[in-house]
Write an enzyme that holds these catalytic residues in place. Structure first.
Site, PDB file in Angstrom:
ATOM      1  N   ARG A  31       0.846  -1.208   0.000  1.00  0.00           N
ATOM      2  CA  ARG A  31       0.000   0.000   0.000  1.00  0.00           C
ATOM      3  C   ARG A  31       0.869   1.241   0.000  1.00  0.00           C
ATOM      4  O   ARG A  31       0.689   2.139  -0.827  1.00  0.00           O
ATOM      5  CB  ARG A  31      -0.895   0.010   1.252  1.00  0.00           C
ATOM      6  CG  ARG A  31      -1.964  -1.052   1.186  1.00  0.00           C
ATOM      7  CD  ARG A  31      -3.212  -0.685   1.977  1.00  0.00           C
ATOM      8  NE  ARG A  31      -4.082  -1.866   2.005  1.00  0.00           N
ATOM      9  CZ  ARG A  31      -4.347  -2.593   3.093  1.00  0.00           C
ATOM     10  NH1 ARG A  31      -3.880  -2.233   4.269  1.00  0.00           N
ATOM     11  NH2 ARG A  31      -5.125  -3.662   3.017  1.00  0.00           N
ATOM     12  N   PHE A  94      14.233  -9.357   9.862  1.00  0.00           N
ATOM     13  CA  PHE A  94      13.175  -8.649   9.151  1.00  0.00           C
ATOM     14  C   PHE A  94      13.287  -7.139   9.374  1.00  0.00           C
ATOM     15  O   PHE A  94      13.209  -6.347   8.436  1.00  0.00           O
ATOM     16  CB  PHE A  94      11.807  -9.166   9.613  1.00  0.00           C
ATOM     17  CG  PHE A  94      10.673  -8.663   8.772  1.00  0.00           C
ATOM     18  CD1 PHE A  94      10.314  -9.309   7.597  1.00  0.00           C
ATOM     19  CD2 PHE A  94       9.961  -7.522   9.146  1.00  0.00           C
ATOM     20  CE1 PHE A  94       9.275  -8.837   6.808  1.00  0.00           C
ATOM     21  CE2 PHE A  94       8.921  -7.044   8.359  1.00  0.00           C
ATOM     22  CZ  PHE A  94       8.575  -7.703   7.193  1.00  0.00           C
ATOM     23  N   ARG A 104      20.512  -6.706   7.347  1.00  0.00           N
ATOM     24  CA  ARG A 104      20.028  -8.082   7.489  1.00  0.00           C
ATOM     25  C   ARG A 104      21.148  -9.034   7.914  1.00  0.00           C
ATOM     26  O   ARG A 104      20.886 -10.140   8.397  1.00  0.00           O
ATOM     27  CB  ARG A 104      19.411  -8.573   6.171  1.00  0.00           C
ATOM     28  CG  ARG A 104      20.410  -9.125   5.165  1.00  0.00           C
ATOM     29  CD  ARG A 104      19.822  -9.430   3.831  1.00  0.00           C
ATOM     30  NE  ARG A 104      20.760 -10.176   2.998  1.00  0.00           N
ATOM     31  CZ  ARG A 104      21.894  -9.710   2.500  1.00  0.00           C
ATOM     32  NH1 ARG A 104      22.260  -8.443   2.724  1.00  0.00           N
ATOM     33  NH2 ARG A 104      22.685 -10.472   1.758  1.00  0.00           N
TER      34      ARG A 104
HETATM   35  N1  GSH Z   1      16.819 -17.009  -1.503  1.00  0.00           N
HETATM   36  C1  GSH Z   1      18.022 -16.594  -0.805  1.00  0.00           C
HETATM   37  C2  GSH Z   1      18.906 -17.812  -0.572  1.00  0.00           C
HETATM   38  C3  GSH Z   1      20.205 -17.596   0.169  1.00  0.00           C
HETATM   39  C4  GSH Z   1      20.083 -16.723   1.405  1.00  0.00           C
HETATM   40  O1  GSH Z   1      19.391 -17.078   2.387  1.00  0.00           O
HETATM   41  N2  GSH Z   1      20.738 -15.547   1.338  1.00  0.00           N
HETATM   42  C5  GSH Z   1      20.834 -14.606   2.426  1.00  0.00           C
HETATM   43  C6  GSH Z   1      22.261 -14.035   2.458  1.00  0.00           C
HETATM   44  S1  GSH Z   1      22.726 -13.265   0.893  1.00  0.00           S
HETATM   45  C7  GSH Z   1      19.859 -13.459   2.300  1.00  0.00           C
HETATM   46  O2  GSH Z   1      19.698 -12.694   3.266  1.00  0.00           O
HETATM   47  N3  GSH Z   1      19.240 -13.275   1.126  1.00  0.00           N
HETATM   48  C8  GSH Z   1      18.405 -12.128   0.874  1.00  0.00           C
HETATM   49  C9  GSH Z   1      17.161 -12.484   0.156  1.00  0.00           C
HETATM   50  O3  GSH Z   1      16.766 -13.648   0.089  1.00  0.00           O
HETATM   51  O4  GSH Z   1      16.506 -11.509  -0.315  1.00  0.00           O
HETATM   52  C10 GSH Z   1      18.685 -15.504  -1.638  1.00  0.00           C
HETATM   53  O5  GSH Z   1      18.163 -15.206  -2.733  1.00  0.00           O
HETATM   54  O6  GSH Z   1      19.656 -14.909  -1.201  1.00  0.00           O
END
Ligand code: GSH
Ligand code: GSH
Ligand code: GSH
Lengths: 146, 146, 146
Positions: A31, A94, A104
């Site tokens: 939103r 989050f 993060r």
């Molecule tokens: N789906 C995750 C898989 C791996 C993961 O958990 N990465 C961590 C460290 S780069 C993360 O915080 N990813 C951020 C995200 O998923 O947007 C990714 O696209 O990065």
């Protein structure tokens, strides 16, 4: 019998509340930044909230698996405590991701460590049960009774 | 009682290790192709690894559901064996998808077949238990004791 | 013992069939609108189907968690009935979202309400079990025997 899983069940329910909260935050961000479904692209502020929820959702089944397996085969007390810490870490993830991509990282490392611990305890618990079955040795009896 | 689920628990734990491996590969691919969160768009090489992990994550809860339901209501031995094959298929899927979009297809068909088998056995197991409850007939007693 | 979870198991299996159906619809939409993996971008018609399945997948583990926890700790009958309604709501969501972004809203509100109910019953069930453990009071005994 239910008392042997009631704490991991409680942590799971808390986890569902957390996931519900994350989803509501994405709806609010949609939103605020006018990103209408089915689109998922928007300003970085939106995309960070969107990805934070996506990432937590992706890890939720993994978390539940090791929470329950280590809770049942290793120690309910230790698993539920680690589970609470994990949920806390994900809350921080989050919030941090919502502020900046860098934000993060610290909570991610924290919750990853908890997840590895739960995975290690799951493995130990399962191996111990297999050991009991085949060699009648229960090296975790004391720990499990904690 | 734990011995009735210890093998499906072991396969689940192995599945978590596999998902952890896939996640680490995405993190590595993010570094290699400089795709910083929250972005998920990049060169096809990155997007294939990213989607491979996303697709496996999406199917993970489905896999666990049929693994446990067929393991508990049908046969633990058959379910855990199929579970191992599924995890192997997903490993091949991840490797194949990483190389080319086409490379994902053969392992995808393979793991889809395993998933249908687990789903069929879950359905049979649940129907058999309902049968026992209402008609006192257990047509799977022999199979379940495998 | 299996009779205490056979209905929630049946609903879970039905849920897996539904998720399989959603996946097949995405595969069909990929063909129809020529959106080859790893791409997930295409005409809005495709993206709505893609997002509908993604959203249902994201909520599936959450749904299973509250279905089983409320089924075990609160009431199997109530949980499985709510579970069926949830799966029906998600079917409507998928169909509605496929037609227009607006079409997803009414079924979304419906299934969200069911999810909140399952979450409330899960919480009640877990609290009741903790109560029994510590204060030897079972205020849900009657309801649970439904
Ligand atoms: N789906 C995750 C898989 C791996 C993961 O958990 N990465 C961590 C460290 S780069 C993360 O915080 N990813 C951020 C995200 O998923 O947007 C990714 O696209 O990065
Ligand atoms: N991942 C969801 C999380 C929140 C959610 O469930 N949103 C509802 C109401 S806006 C929805 O139908 N989202 C559409 C979608 O996920 O494509 C999102 O991106 O919106
Ligand atoms: N989310 C999946 C749902 C359907 C599915 O599992 N598709 C298979 C065959 S096209 C796949 O390998 N998809 C590749 C992907 O998800 O990136 C998709 O977008 O395709």
């Amino acid at each position: 019998m239910l008392d042997q899983v009631v704490y991991v069940a409680a942590v799971s329910v808390l986890g569902v509340f957390e996931q519900a909260y994350f989803s509501l935050q994405v709806i609010q961000a949609r939103r605020k930044y006018s990103v209408s479904p089915p689109s998922t692209a928007g300003p970085p502020e939106f995309e960070r909230v969107f990805r934070a929820q996506a990432n937590c959702s992706e890890y939720f089944p993994i978390f539940l698996t090791v929470l329950w397996v280590s809770g049942i085969f290793f120690s309910q007390a230790i698993s539920s405590l680690l589970g609470l810490l994990y949920l806390y870490g994900r809350y921080k993830y989050f919030q941090g991701y919502g502020k900046s991509a860098l934000g993060r990282l610290a909570p991610l490392y924290f919750s990853a460590k908890i997840l590895w611990a739960l995975l290690a305890f799951s493995t130990l618990g399962v191996l111990n049960t297999l050991n009991q079955l085949y060699f009648d040795v229960d090296f975790l009896q004391l720990l499990n009774s904690v």
